[in-house]
Motif scaffolding. Sequence first.
Motif, short mmCIF file in Angstrom:
data_model
loop_
_atom_site.label_atom_id
_atom_site.label_comp_id
_atom_site.label_asym_id
_atom_site.label_seq_id
_atom_site.Cartn_x
_atom_site.Cartn_y
_atom_site.Cartn_z
N VAL A 1 13.52 13.63 -0.55
CA VAL A 1 12.37 14.23 -1.25
C VAL A 1 12.78 15.04 -2.48
CG1 VAL A 1 10.91 14.25 0.78
CG2 VAL A 1 12.35 16.23 0.29
N VAL A 2 14.04 15.52 -2.54
CA VAL A 2 14.48 16.29 -3.71
C VAL A 2 15.80 15.72 -4.22
CG1 VAL A 2 13.31 18.43 -3.06
CG2 VAL A 2 15.62 18.00 -2.24
N PRO A 3 16.03 15.75 -5.52
CA PRO A 3 17.30 15.25 -6.06
C PRO A 3 18.42 16.27 -5.88
CG PRO A 3 15.93 16.07 -7.84
CD PRO A 3 15.10 16.20 -6.59
N ASP A 4 19.64 15.81 -5.97
CA ASP A 4 20.82 16.68 -5.93
C ASP A 4 21.05 17.23 -7.33
OD1 ASP A 4 23.23 17.93 -5.67
OD2 ASP A 4 24.20 16.30 -4.56
N GLU B 1 19.97 23.22 -0.51
CA GLU B 1 21.34 23.02 -0.99
C GLU B 1 21.37 22.04 -2.16
OE1 GLU B 1 23.72 21.73 2.25
OE2 GLU B 1 24.01 23.75 3.09
N ARG B 2 20.50 21.07 -2.12
CA ARG B 2 20.45 20.07 -3.19
C ARG B 2 19.70 20.60 -4.41
NH1 ARG B 2 21.36 14.77 -1.88
NH2 ARG B 2 19.68 14.02 -3.21
N ARG C 1 0.82 -1.21 0.00
CA ARG C 1 0.00 0.00 0.00
C ARG C 1 0.86 1.26 0.00
NH1 ARG C 1 0.66 2.60 4.35
NH2 ARG C 1 -0.87 4.12 3.63
N LYS C 2 2.16 1.13 0.13
CA LYS C 2 3.04 2.30 0.15
C LYS C 2 3.24 2.83 -1.26
CE LYS C 2 5.43 0.81 4.33
NZ LYS C 2 4.79 1.82 5.19
N ARG C 3 3.22 4.16 -1.40
CA ARG C 3 3.32 4.81 -2.71
C ARG C 3 4.74 5.31 -2.95
NH1 ARG C 3 -1.41 8.13 -0.19
NH2 ARG C 3 0.11 7.68 1.45
N PRO C 4 5.20 5.29 -4.20
CA PRO C 4 6.54 5.81 -4.49
C PRO C 4 6.58 7.33 -4.37
CG PRO C 4 5.40 5.24 -6.52
CD PRO C 4 4.51 4.77 -5.40
N LEU C 5 7.72 7.86 -3.97
CA LEU C 5 7.89 9.30 -3.86
C LEU C 5 8.20 9.89 -5.23
CD1 LEU C 5 10.05 9.56 -0.61
CD2 LEU C 5 7.56 9.43 -0.84
N PRO C 6 7.72 11.11 -5.51
CA PRO C 6 8.02 11.74 -6.81
C PRO C 6 9.49 12.07 -6.93
CG PRO C 6 6.93 13.31 -5.34
CD PRO C 6 6.88 11.98 -4.64
N PHE C 7 10.01 12.05 -8.17
CA PHE C 7 11.42 12.36 -8.39
C PHE C 7 11.72 13.82 -8.11
CE2 PHE C 7 14.59 14.00 -11.45
CZ PHE C 7 15.72 13.41 -10.90
N LEU C 8 10.88 14.71 -8.62
CA LEU C 8 11.08 16.14 -8.44
C LEU C 8 9.73 16.78 -8.14
CD1 LEU C 8 13.05 18.51 -8.48
CD2 LEU C 8 12.63 18.76 -10.93
N LEU D 1 14.85 22.23 5.51
CA LEU D 1 14.85 23.34 4.54
C LEU D 1 16.25 23.59 3.99
CD1 LEU D 1 12.42 25.85 6.29
CD2 LEU D 1 11.93 24.28 4.43
N VAL D 2 17.25 23.66 4.87
CA VAL D 2 18.61 23.98 4.42
C VAL D 2 19.16 22.89 3.52
CG1 VAL D 2 20.99 24.30 5.20
CG2 VAL D 2 19.13 25.47 6.39
N ASN D 3 19.04 21.64 3.92
CA ASN D 3 19.60 20.55 3.12
C ASN D 3 18.85 20.38 1.80
OD1 ASN D 3 21.77 18.88 4.73
ND2 ASN D 3 20.23 19.50 6.24
#
Length: 350
Positions: free
Chosen positions: A208-211, A107-108, A76-83, A102-104
């Motif tokens: 949650v966010v890509p580098d 930065e990414r 039942r777990k959903r994949p996280l969006p790429f961006l 927020l900071v990390n």
Amino acid sequence: MSLSLTALASVVDRLPGPLVPGSHVVVHARPTFYAKRGTLSLQARVIRPVGVGELLARIDQLRRILAAEGVFDADRKRPLPFLPAKVGLICGREAKAMHDVLVNARERFPEVRFDVRQVAVQGVKAVAEVSAALAALDADPEIEVIVVTRGGGSVEDLLPFSNESLVRAVAAARTPIVSAIGHETDAPLLDLVADYRASTPTDAAKRVVPDVALERQQVAHAQRRLRLAIRGRVVAEQDRLDTLRSRPVLADPTVMVSAREDGLGQLARRLHLSLGTRLEREAAAVGGLAAHLRALSPAATLDRGYAVLRTTHGTVVRHPDEVAAGGALEAIVSGGRLPLHRTTDSCLLD
């Protein structure tokens, strides 16, 4: 003063967990006084743990109930969006966990947008405020992932994140949820129901966010590989074309036609010669058969003055007895037919 305390096995079996030395419990007991010995004892009716042990036992019992319902199931777990276009963040007021996320994250990926909801993350108001913030972010169509975070703390501090109503609200949310509660060793029930469990708020930001710098490096590397692959393919195909163009048939395409034309001319001449020779041979054979046939033909005999007698039925007469007196005959000579009739011993023309 000390008192003896006894408990039936059924009372002990109803305990949510085993008792260990140092455990704090509340006992509902019935006193019994033995007049002969002058002693007082207690018989336990109900034993209930209190303190941290009780909290952990209640959390474990709730975990088993929710697990049996399938709330924690992996499917039942959903994949996280790429961006994600926008990230929802639920955290404490002016909390260090909010600063870490927020900071990390920025930065990414500096362009990332956040909708931050600062709420109570411990105490009696925590469950209601976190649930309300979760419902508001989940209803926003721009929010593609929600991070619920707070720093570490005691079992009592993290108790709201094991609350049944909050856990069920997270399970019912349409937006993927990232749980970043406490330290890696902390394990509230929210970690089990969330779509992704981050060990720390910093780990949540990285998830949650890509580098962007790393992604650009990978894109540049992919571009270099693509250019090399295309260049190698073009060179290989050019070599193949050069090899094909060097062949005589491509240097002068008429060579193939001319060679075939010469071959067809030779075959035609051979055919004509073979056919002429065969016709001459067969014509000579036919001429020989015709001469032989003429030699054997009765016409040649008639040409020498002979005649053939036949009855009117066409039967050739070979003996005089084959024709009765007065019988009609015909004589076949070289020039035609003569009608005759037989007398007693001779034939007369009609």
